[in-house]
Design an enzyme around this catalytic site. Structure first.
Site, PDB file in Angstrom:
ATOM      1  N   ALA A  16      17.441 -52.536 -24.890  1.00 40.92           N
ATOM      2  CA  ALA A  16      16.389 -51.961 -25.306  1.00 40.92           C
ATOM      3  C   ALA A  16      15.424 -52.474 -26.161  1.00 40.92           C
ATOM      4  O   ALA A  16      14.139 -52.054 -26.324  1.00 40.92           O
ATOM      5  CB  ALA A  16      17.059 -51.404 -26.317  1.00 40.92           C
TER       6      ALA A  16
ATOM      7  N   LYS B  82      11.038 -48.361 -27.061  1.00 36.25           N
ATOM      8  CA  LYS B  82      11.759 -46.766 -27.509  1.00 36.25           C
ATOM      9  C   LYS B  82      12.442 -46.657 -28.085  1.00 36.25           C
ATOM     10  O   LYS B  82      12.766 -45.352 -28.732  1.00 36.25           O
ATOM     11  CB  LYS B  82      12.122 -46.452 -25.625  1.00 36.25           C
ATOM     12  CG  LYS B  82      10.737 -46.774 -24.589  1.00 36.25           C
ATOM     13  CD  LYS B  82      11.028 -46.841 -23.266  1.00 36.25           C
ATOM     14  CE  LYS B  82      10.500 -46.862 -21.901  1.00 36.25           C
ATOM     15  NZ  LYS B  82       9.954 -48.340 -21.731  1.00 36.25           N
TER      16      LYS B  82
ATOM     17  N   ASP C  32      15.957 -47.703 -19.395  1.00 39.39           N
ATOM     18  CA  ASP C  32      14.514 -47.969 -19.078  1.00 39.39           C
ATOM     19  C   ASP C  32      14.628 -49.838 -18.178  1.00 39.39           C
ATOM     20  O   ASP C  32      14.493 -50.433 -18.937  1.00 39.39           O
ATOM     21  CB  ASP C  32      13.722 -48.510 -20.091  1.00 39.39           C
ATOM     22  CG  ASP C  32      12.191 -48.787 -19.704  1.00 39.39           C
ATOM     23  OD1 ASP C  32      12.198 -48.383 -18.588  1.00 39.39           O
ATOM     24  OD2 ASP C  32      11.921 -50.050 -20.561  1.00 39.39           O
TER      25      ASP C  32
ATOM     26  N   CYS D 120       8.828 -49.002 -15.028  1.00 37.02           N
ATOM     27  CA  CYS D 120       7.020 -49.037 -14.506  1.00 37.02           C
ATOM     28  C   CYS D 120       6.847 -49.921 -13.771  1.00 37.02           C
ATOM     29  O   CYS D 120       5.660 -50.915 -14.045  1.00 37.02           O
ATOM     30  CB  CYS D 120       6.953 -50.545 -16.560  1.00 37.02           C
ATOM     31  SG  CYS D 120       7.715 -51.752 -15.986  1.00 37.02           S
TER      32      CYS D 120
END
Length: 626
Positions: free
Chosen positions: A326, A331, A490, A541
């Site tokens: 996180a 996000k 993520d 990313c």
């Protein structure tokens, strides 16, 4: 005869003068190229060949060039629980009007919002934004205004602030008079290109006789291949720059000048103090805004693809959601706002400090549905019969529910030494003595040697961030299977989509495979934690297909109950179809025909001008068929 000789002499003089002028012009042109910003990313040769196979030579060349430059706009996510896009736009415009021409003042010297925001009025436009091409995706995003609301459906809580660049900077250079110069580290330069100032820790070298108030050119020291095969900048911090070819790193920093500014301290000060602004940037190659201390709690600076990743998760009120990796919480808070702060979000990260950052951001934005835990994503699924962190039914907190607490009062009552001349041995003996006294005061309470060493390090190095703020983080041993409605992964990655980026040589094919291995293990955990009928969103990313499309292929081939789901909104481009065969015989499978439109790939060289990013959304079917 004499007239003829005089004429020839005159013609010869003209030729000499013209030749001299041409030489001078050539030299000035050379200096113009040197004092410019035209970086080229250096890649590992095998990595370069891999990306050429994936994208094609021309396309990868455009991607590589785009990565060296920042996006020409800033993307702001509005906290709709506190404000609206229209209110934020009005406030930002008021800040601009209030600040006027005082757009270069740093927040350390100015406390008001009007002086905290810098470079907010821009002359440049986002590329292709005003073209006649109706199919241009930018037309779905931007209005022709310095500050505007996003035009994508369902993303009207996003505000864009335009930047400008690249700009030609007049460094007032000459062969016999090079400008005074400050050489900064690569990471410092990347921050400056995004709108930051030059802070003291980022300064590597400086010209002689630089004093406070001097105008200095700012250049970048980018890592170069070393003799031993590694990478380094080949220059010692504090080196004096002479501006001649005898300078260390003279040729390597050609084309790597990012602007000029005013020295806020002398050369001696830059290498004597530990913090503060070293150079106040006045003329930048790229002008981008800084939002430090501006509308805190009402806005959050975040890349557009990251906002879309949280939106693709489609969180609903009352749901239980896990954000596996996180930090720093962008996000996480985006999901909480989309849920109207109604439900439960578990924000986990393996770093104590990063969990603290999530807590701080959630508090700043007034969000109460976020619970934070220190947890390794590779161990997110609990095993055994310990009570669950949330329900108390299966798994439990580490140390039987005891939280990890660090405060500014040390565990050991160690007196700080007053004399700096005392040697380390005497310090350690003194500490051991104080520990013994402390044990006596606590009636024999045992203190481990690890705690003693930790306290000794704290005394030598000073208190860390957590010790200063009194941080409190709860540990977790994981959560039971099927316990979350939605899971966001993520994943930690090679980050080769982040921009601006001036160095990429450290990544290798082997490191790519290592990233992919851990990402698959984390995804395995996510699959177990998501309930049947739930949703998993995977994002990175990076531009590396091995961490993006290859993960999707692994997921679909390994878990038959998973299927790709459409994403809303859909702004990015399609994924890569096919495969790549490596020299060692390994074949990396990507997407199959028909799957490419179900993922979103954000290309940094596209007109959208975003970071490189990837999003895949999975729906979890019945696990009875596993």
């Amino acid at each position: 005869m004499k007239k003829a000789r005089d004429l020839l002499k005159t013609l010869g003089s003209c030729r000499t003068h013209r030749s001299s002028n041409l030489v001078t012009l050539d030299r000035m042109e050379d200096l113009s190229n040197r004092y410019s910003y035209n970086p080229t990313l250096q890649w590992n040769p095998q990595v370069h060949d891999y990306f050429v196979k994936a994208y094609g030579s021309d396309h990868f060349s455009r991607i590589s060039k785009s990565l060296t430059r920042p996006s020409c706009y800033c993307c702001i996510r509005v906290n709709t629980l506190r404000s609206t896009s229209d209110d934020v736009i009005e406030k930002l415009q008021a800040v601009m009007n209030k600040s006027g021409s005082e757009n270069d003042l740093d927040s350390e010297r100015c406390s008001s919002e009007a002086n905290s925001i810098r470079h907010l009025e821009f002359s440049g436009n986002i590329p292709l934004e005003q073209t006649e091409d109706k199919a241009n995706p930018l037309k779905a995003c931007f209005q022709p205004a310095p500050v505007s609301k996003c035009q994508i459906p369902d993303l009207d809580y996003v505000v864009f602030v335009q930047g400008s660049g690249p700009h030609n900077i007049n460094y007032d250079y000459a062969h016999d008079r090079p400008p005074k110069e400050v050489l900064v580290s690569r990471k410092c330069a990347e921050a400056v290109l995004r709108g930051a100032q030059v802070y003291v820790p980022g300064v590597v070298a400086c010209s002689a006789h630089v004093e406070t108030g001097d105008t200095v050119a700012v250049s970048v020291a980018v890592e170069q291949p070393g003799v031993s095969g590694g990478w380094g900048i080949g220059i010692t911090r504090g080196t004096v720059l002479q501006g001649s070819q005898a300078d260390p790193y003279y040729f390597e920093r050609s084309g790597l000048y990012i602007g000029q500014g005013t020295a806020m301290m002398s050369r001696a000060g830059m290498f004597r103090v530990c913090k503060g602004v070293a150079v106040d940037m006045k003329d930048r190659v790229y002008e981008l805004p800084s939002f430090h201390n501006v509308l805190e709690g009402d806005i959050f600076l975040q890349n557009l693809p990251s906002i879309i990743a949280a939106h693709a998760l489609d969180p609903q009120k009352g749901e239980r959601i896990l954000d596996m990796c996180a930090a720093p919480g962008g996000k996480t808070t985006a999901i909480a706002i989309l849920m109207k702060d109604d439900g439960e979000i578990i924000a986990a990260d393996r770093s104590h400090n990063k969990v603290m950052d999530i807590q701080k951001l959630a508090a700043e934005m007034g969000l109460s549905c976020i619970n934070t835990y220190k947890l390794d994503a590779l161990k997110a699924v609990c095993r055994g019969n310990e009570p669950d962190n949330l329900t108390g039914s299966y798994c439990g907190n580490a140390d039987n529910g005891v939280t990890e607490q660090v405060s500014d009062s040390s565990i050991l009552n160690v007196e700080r030494m007053s004399s700096i001349d005392i040697n380390r041995l005497n310090i350690e003996k003194t500490m051991e003595k104080n520990v013994d006294n402390n044990e006596k005061e606590n009636k024999g309470t045992y203190v481990s040697k690890a705690e003693i060493r930790k306290s000794m390090r704290r005394e030598r190095n000073g208190p860390g961030r957590n010790q200063c703020v009194g941080g409190r983080v709860e540990k977790s041993k994981g959560f039971p299977p099927n316990s979350f409605d939605r899971v966001l992964l993520d994943a930690p990655c090679s980050a080769l989509g982040l921009r601006p980026r001036l160095f990429a040589g450290e990544e290798t094919i082997e490191s790519f495979r290592t990233h992919a291995k851990y990402q698959r293990k984390m995804f395995d955990q996510a699959v177990q934690l998501a309930r049947p009928g739930g949703v998993i969103v995977y994002s990175t990313c990076t531009i590396n297909p091995g961490e993006n499309e290859a993960l999707v292929r692994y997921a679909l081939d390994t878990y038959k109950h998973l299927s790709l789901a459409p994403q809303n909104p859909r702004v990015g481009g399609p994924g890569l179809v096919g495969h790549c065969e490596f020299p060692d015989g390994y074949i990396e499978e990507w997407l199959r025909p028909g799957e490419e439109e179900l993922v979103q790939r954000f290309d940094p060289s596209s007109p959208l001008d975003t970071i490189g990013f990837f999003i895949a959304k999975f729906v979890v079917g019945s696990k009875d068929t596993m």
